[in-house]
Design an enzyme around this catalytic site. Structure first.
Site, PDB file in Angstrom:
ATOM      1  N   LEU A 110       5.754   3.632  -1.994  1.00  0.00           N
ATOM      2  CA  LEU A 110       4.817   4.577  -1.394  1.00  0.00           C
ATOM      3  C   LEU A 110       3.457   3.906  -1.524  1.00  0.00           C
ATOM      4  CD1 LEU A 110       5.973   7.991  -2.933  1.00  0.00           C
ATOM      5  CD2 LEU A 110       6.401   7.129  -0.624  1.00  0.00           C
ATOM      6  N   ASP A 111       2.673   3.897  -0.465  1.00  0.00           N
ATOM      7  CA  ASP A 111       1.413   3.164  -0.530  1.00  0.00           C
ATOM      8  C   ASP A 111       0.414   3.846  -1.469  1.00  0.00           C
ATOM      9  OD1 ASP A 111      -0.348   4.995   0.919  1.00  0.00           O
ATOM     10  OD2 ASP A 111       0.678   4.373   2.751  1.00  0.00           O
ATOM     11  N   TYR A 112      -0.685   3.186  -1.705  1.00  0.00           N
ATOM     12  CA  TYR A 112      -1.687   3.580  -2.704  1.00  0.00           C
ATOM     13  C   TYR A 112      -2.159   5.022  -2.525  1.00  0.00           C
ATOM     14  CZ  TYR A 112      -5.746   2.782  -5.801  1.00  0.00           C
ATOM     15  OH  TYR A 112      -6.662   2.824  -6.819  1.00  0.00           O
TER      16      TYR A 112
END
Length: 246
Positions: A107-109
């Site tokens: 999951l991105d930042y």
């Protein structure tokens, strides 16, 4: 230290269970002569090993560890990697464990929500394999002009940079025409890098917040997990995940 394996198991299965390698990659390494058992190179895929055997892959000893499985509600501003050169908080930092865990996918930042972490390489690789089509559901808040035609495009496929997404289950939860803000619930079976953000951008809108609220049969609204909290998976749940990848 010996690799502890119950009874006799195929070499490639043992490697897949106890490393980041998939079973297919383990088979390739065996065929390439990069695996040794008790000091002898093994190239036969049918080879079976026991808990008394020492296994090396590319010169590195493979140790069996007790398998651990966790479900984490990832907060934003946390990276889904094992380490980070910028010294940002990682998902690994949130789960104190004596074994080396790996996140299943990313999951991105700035995306929050459900993510599984484990040291079971075979399960992790199976869940991430595109052909297994494990479903992932996201709640999206967005801004921009939106209409039924854009909703249809999201459902039937959009170009996200040389790749046309497959059919997705997309529900419009709300949309305020006056301020051009809305919310969507999107379920996909793919896992392209930042896929949801790119899908929204492909129809001329921009993501404001993004949260994964469902993964496989797990649903965030049924979990008592606040942001940053986690729980161990039950044996029954692990079996269900293995059933998904068979």
């Amino acid at each position: 230290m010996s690799l502890m394996v119950n009874n006799l198991e195929r070499l490639q299965k043992v490697i897949a269970h106890n490393s980041e390698y998939s079973r297919r990659k383990a088979e390739e390494l065996i065929s390439q002569g990069k695996v040794s058992v008790n000091g002898k190179i093994v190239t036969e895929l049918g080879t079976k090993v026991s808990g008394e055997d020492e296994i090396l892959v590319d010169g590195n000893v493979i140790y069996q560890q007790e398998k651990e499985y966790y479900l984490l509600n990832k907060p934003i501003r946390v990276v889904s990697t094992c380490s980070d050169e910028k010294e940002r908080t990682t998902v690994i930092d949130l789960i104190p464990s004596g074994v080396r865990l790996y996140p299943v996918g990313r999951l991105d930042y700035y995306t929050s929500g459900l993510i599984i972490l484990t040291n079971d390489g075979e399960l992790a690789n199976g869940l991430m394999h595109p052909k297994k089509e494990v479903k992932k559901t996201y709640r999206v808040s967005f801004t921009g002009e939106f209409n039924p035609d854009k909703l249809k495009k999201l459902r039937y496929g959009v170009d996200i940079g040389g790749y046309i997404t497959t059919k997705a289950d997309v529900k419009l939860l709300s949309y305020d025409q006056k301020i051009k803000n809305g919310r969507l619930l999107i379920t996909i079976h793919e896992g392209k890098n930042q896929q949801i953000r790119k899908m929204i951008e492909a129809v001329g809108c921009r993501v404001k917040t993004l949260k994964r609220v469902g993964y496989a049969f797990f649903e965030l609204n049924q979990e008592a997990l606040s942001a940053g909290e986690y729980r161990a998976l039950k044996p029954k749940e692990v079996k269900q995940l293995y059933h998904l990848i068979k």
